[in-house]
Design a protein around this motif. Structure first.
Motif, PDB file in Angstrom:
ATOM      1  N   GLY A  33       1.501   5.194  77.937  1.00 56.35           N
ATOM      2  CA  GLY A  33       1.029   6.118  76.907  1.00 56.35           C
ATOM      3  C   GLY A  33      -0.367   6.658  77.158  1.00 56.35           C
ATOM      4  O   GLY A  33      -0.710   7.762  76.709  1.00 56.35           O
ATOM      5  N   THR A  34      -1.187   5.906  77.892  1.00 52.01           N
ATOM      6  CA  THR A  34      -2.565   6.361  78.139  1.00 52.01           C
ATOM      7  C   THR A  34      -2.616   7.604  79.023  1.00 52.01           C
ATOM      8  O   THR A  34      -3.617   8.311  79.037  1.00 52.01           O
ATOM      9  CB  THR A  34      -3.387   5.245  78.803  1.00 52.01           C
ATOM     10  N   ILE A  35      -1.527   7.858  79.757  1.00 57.89           N
ATOM     11  CA  ILE A  35      -1.483   9.054  80.610  1.00 57.89           C
ATOM     12  C   ILE A  35      -1.660  10.308  79.771  1.00 57.89           C
ATOM     13  O   ILE A  35      -2.285  11.289  80.203  1.00 57.89           O
ATOM     14  CB  ILE A  35      -0.147   9.112  81.378  1.00 57.89           C
ATOM     15  N   PHE A  36      -1.130  10.285  78.553  1.00 60.06           N
ATOM     16  CA  PHE A  36      -1.109  11.487  77.723  1.00 60.06           C
ATOM     17  C   PHE A  36      -2.279  11.530  76.737  1.00 60.06           C
ATOM     18  O   PHE A  36      -2.364  12.446  75.916  1.00 60.06           O
ATOM     19  CB  PHE A  36       0.225  11.566  76.963  1.00 60.06           C
ATOM     20  N   THR A  37      -3.158  10.528  76.781  1.00 62.46           N
ATOM     21  CA  THR A  37      -4.316  10.549  75.880  1.00 62.46           C
ATOM     22  C   THR A  37      -5.604  10.623  76.699  1.00 62.46           C
ATOM     23  O   THR A  37      -6.007  11.683  77.152  1.00 62.46           O
ATOM     24  CB  THR A  37      -4.304   9.309  74.971  1.00 62.46           C
ATOM     25  N   GLY A  38      -6.240   9.469  76.907  1.00 61.68           N
ATOM     26  CA  GLY A  38      -7.552   9.492  77.548  1.00 61.68           C
ATOM     27  C   GLY A  38      -7.542   9.748  79.033  1.00 61.68           C
ATOM     28  O   GLY A  38      -8.519  10.261  79.587  1.00 61.68           O
ATOM     29  N   MET A  39      -6.422   9.407  79.714  1.00 58.83           N
ATOM     30  CA  MET A  39      -6.431   9.562  81.168  1.00 58.83           C
ATOM     31  C   MET A  39      -6.522  11.016  81.593  1.00 58.83           C
ATOM     32  O   MET A  39      -7.247  11.355  82.543  1.00 58.83           O
ATOM     33  CB  MET A  39      -5.191   8.928  81.787  1.00 58.83           C
ATOM     34  N   ILE A  40      -5.813  11.883  80.905  1.00 55.81           N
ATOM     35  CA  ILE A  40      -5.874  13.294  81.280  1.00 55.81           C
ATOM     36  C   ILE A  40      -7.283  13.850  81.065  1.00 55.81           C
ATOM     37  O   ILE A  40      -7.777  14.671  81.840  1.00 55.81           O
ATOM     38  CB  ILE A  40      -4.814  14.118  80.505  1.00 55.81           C
ATOM     39  N   ILE A  41      -7.968  13.347  80.033  1.00 59.54           N
ATOM     40  CA  ILE A  41      -9.342  13.790  79.772  1.00 59.54           C
ATOM     41  C   ILE A  41     -10.279  13.256  80.856  1.00 59.54           C
ATOM     42  O   ILE A  41     -11.130  13.985  81.385  1.00 59.54           O
ATOM     43  CB  ILE A  41      -9.802  13.323  78.376  1.00 59.54           C
ATOM     44  N   ILE A  53     -17.704   0.062  82.285  1.00 58.45           N
ATOM     45  CA  ILE A  53     -17.764   0.570  80.913  1.00 58.45           C
ATOM     46  C   ILE A  53     -18.772   1.707  80.799  1.00 58.45           C
ATOM     47  O   ILE A  53     -18.556   2.692  80.085  1.00 58.45           O
ATOM     48  CB  ILE A  53     -18.112  -0.575  79.937  1.00 58.45           C
ATOM     49  N   PHE A  54     -19.877   1.610  81.531  1.00 63.63           N
ATOM     50  CA  PHE A  54     -20.945   2.594  81.399  1.00 63.63           C
ATOM     51  C   PHE A  54     -20.513   4.002  81.810  1.00 63.63           C
ATOM     52  O   PHE A  54     -21.135   4.978  81.395  1.00 63.63           O
ATOM     53  CB  PHE A  54     -22.172   2.164  82.218  1.00 63.63           C
ATOM     54  N   THR A  55     -19.484   4.115  82.617  1.00 57.93           N
ATOM     55  CA  THR A  55     -18.998   5.442  82.995  1.00 57.93           C
ATOM     56  C   THR A  55     -18.613   6.242  81.757  1.00 57.93           C
ATOM     57  O   THR A  55     -18.767   7.476  81.728  1.00 57.93           O
ATOM     58  CB  THR A  55     -17.778   5.319  83.934  1.00 57.93           C
ATOM     59  N   HIS A  83      -7.023   0.497  73.582  1.00 54.03           N
ATOM     60  CA  HIS A  83      -7.274   0.584  75.019  1.00 54.03           C
ATOM     61  C   HIS A  83      -8.386   1.608  75.236  1.00 54.03           C
ATOM     62  O   HIS A  83      -8.482   2.604  74.517  1.00 54.03           O
ATOM     63  CB  HIS A  83      -5.997   1.035  75.733  1.00 54.03           C
ATOM     64  N   PHE A  84      -9.236   1.361  76.228  1.00 52.83           N
ATOM     65  CA  PHE A  84     -10.402   2.227  76.365  1.00 52.83           C
ATOM     66  C   PHE A  84     -10.027   3.681  76.631  1.00 52.83           C
ATOM     67  O   PHE A  84     -10.757   4.607  76.258  1.00 52.83           O
ATOM     68  CB  PHE A  84     -11.342   1.698  77.464  1.00 52.83           C
TER      69      PHE A  84
END
Length: 553
Positions: free
Chosen positions: A236-244, A401-403, A453-454
């Motif tokens: 599911g993270t592919i469609f939320t934060g990962m694309i950003i 995390i700092f990224t 998830h971050f």
């Protein structure tokens, strides 16, 4: 390595006399050099060790970071790059100065420099040095303690890589990256082939076919890229934060996009960016499947998952090829390191220095300052990188995390800036301040309370920050709507095959996920995997049919 250095010097000689030459290789890079440099800048020892380790310990779910990056390269080629080249920008903050104001330019440049200096550069040096130490047993080889060996390896890698950036500028960086990139691909394919043969070595027939059959049929769940909640990268993270996050990295991160800003023309830039997208789709085969092969060969017996690839290399490669592998591995580390140094100097000289001096500075003086700044950044990184040894888990996680402190606000203000005309500069400044505070609280104060998830957290903050900017446009819009004024210094004719190639690349992303899924290899059936691959690639004909007739070629 000497050959790579010699060719890089020969091709870059005389190209660092002015700022355009030093920072942008004279705005004369072709598609092949852009793709090669993008590939090596992105891939380093961290990916070689980490991705194979993730596949060994879990499954292929972490390939999402690599494969879905192809979608971001499409956005870069078709949306972002035409704007950057039309504005003749050297840095991303220069675009933000044009869209917002000088203060936003300086704030973003400071974010980048802090991120590079405290996060990215030390981690690249540290992970690269650890990889070399693990694979080649450096402490034992030279009779040193682990920390002494680490310091020595950091200095050797850092000084060699810094020479390219300090004295050769971006042209030397791009040329060396491309040559080392070819070496990385060759060695990656070789390790994969030898690994498959090793899997089938005990058979009486065709070792290659036996190895492939064993890889696909024994514990096929290892070949599943559809990650669950307990996997390193849930699907599911592919469609939320990962694309950003991928849009930030491939479309706005200065040390990555700088070689695209140096394109000879728009067509060459688009060729290079899209070609790098195809390489990203190929990464799981070279940097994750070997981890699965390691699991079949050694089982879960290795002390840590990070030993999977080093152990495989030591067992598979004959001694005569170990030197070549070392050169390729160091080349991958050099690439990320010297690209970061070059981009850090570029940001300081073009976005920070003018505000400090208040007076114009000549091209020759700018290049001299850049060399000094590059040297200072390199020395600082030599001091910080070995410190990670004393807290390899805690401090390493903090650095990762700092990224998040600078990637989401940068992509937010760039996207909103591109697609709106009335959002004022105060909106961008509020977003930067809000994000640093909110993200800091989420990760260091309420970390036990927030269970997201971050990557999902990235998406939540992104939506909130877009809302802040749109609200600022409603409350205090710009006095005059922003209009983009092209001042291109290169030919802006698009590559006529950019759209069909982008569609094909997108279909390759879908096909790769179908291949490594429960309807493909993860079911243990080679036949199903074949049809999953074909059905994904078949998406090309269906989409290209609707393109304008002149683009169908």
């Amino acid at each position: 390595m000497a050959l790579v250095a010699g060719v890089s010097w020969w091709m870059a000689r005389g190209s660092t006399s002015d700022s355009d030459g030093y920072f942008l290789a004279g705005r004369n890079l072709g598609g092949v050099f852009i793709a090669g440099s993008l590939l090596l800048t992105n891939l380093s020892a961290e990916q070689l060790i980490g991705l194979n380790g993730s596949a060994y310990g879990y499954n292929l779910s972490s390939m999402a970071w690599e494969v879905t990056a192809a979608v971001a390269t499409i956005a870069m080629a078709l949306i972002f790059l035409p704007k950057y080249l039309a504005g003749a920008f050297t840095t991303l903050p220069q675009f933000l100065a044009d869209r917002y104001d000088v203060q936003v330019q300086q704030m973003s440049a400071v974010l980048f420099l802090l991120g590079y200096g405290l996060v990215t550069i030390p981690s690249v040096l540290y992970s690269g040095s650890i990889a070399v130490m693990k694979i080649f047993d450096v402490p034992e080889l030279f009779g040193l303690s682990d920390f002494s060996a680490l310091v020595a390896t950091v200095l050797v890698i850092g000084i060699t890589g810094a020479i390219y950036a300090v004295f050769g500028g971006l042209k030397a960086v791009a040329v060396s990256d491309t040559i080392n990139g070819i070496g990385l691909l060759v060695m990656g394919v070789l390790v994969l082939v030898l690994g498959i043969y090793a899997l089938g070595a005990s058979s009486q027939g065709n070792e290659w076919l036996a190895g492939l059959t064993r890889l696909a049929s024994e514990q096929p769940e290892k070949l599943n890229a559809i990650g669950g909640p307990d996997d390193p990268t849930p699907f599911g993270t592919i469609f939320t934060g990962m694309i950003i996050a991928n849009l930030f990295y491939w479309c706005t991160n200065q040390y990555v996009i700088q070689r695209t800003l140096a394109a000879r023309n728009l067509a060459e830039g688009q060729k290079g960016v899209l070609l790098s997208g195809y390489f990203k789709v190929f990464v799981p085969f070279l940097m994750m499947v070997p981890g699965v092969i390691a699991y079949h060969l050694y089982g879960p017996s290795l002390a840590t998952i990070d030993l999977a690839y080093p152990t495989l290399i030591r067992d598979l490669l004959p001694p005569a090829l170990m030197g070549l592998f070392l050169a390729v591995l160091l080349g991958a580390v050099f690439s990320s390191f010297n690209s970061l140094i070059n981009s850090g100097a570029t940001l300081f000289c073009l976005d920070i220095l003018p505000a400090i001096r208040k007076k114009p500075i000549s091209d020759a003086a700018t290049v001299k300052v850049a060399k000094v700044v590059s040297t200072i950044i390199a020395i600082f990184s030599f001091a910080v990188a070995p410190l990670l040894y004393f807290a390899p888990e805690g401090l390493w996680q903090i650095i990762r995390i700092f990224t998040g402190f600078y990637n989401i606000p940068v992509i937010t203000i760039v996207l909103v800036g591109l697609f709106t005309r009335n959002v004022p500069a105060i909106g961008a400044k509020l977003v930067i301040i809000f994000h640093v505070i909110a993200y800091g609280l989420a990760k260091f104060v309420f970390d036990d309370v927030i269970t997201l998830h971050f990557l999902h957290l990235y998406a939540v903050l992104f939506v909130m920050e877009v809302a802040i900017m749109l609200a600022a446009a409603k409350i205090a819009p710009r006095s005059t709507p922003w209009t983009f004024t092209p001042q291109a210094r290169t030919d802006m004719t698009p590559w006529r095959f950019a759209m069909p190639v982008a569609v094909t690349l997108m279909s390759a992303v879908v096909a790769t996920y179908l291949l490594f899924s429960p309807i493909g290899l993860a079911d243990g059936q080679l036949g199903l995997a074949f049809w999953a691959l074909i059905s994904g690639l078949g998406m090309v004909n269906a989409i290209v049919w609707f393109l304008p007739r002149g683009s169908r070629a």
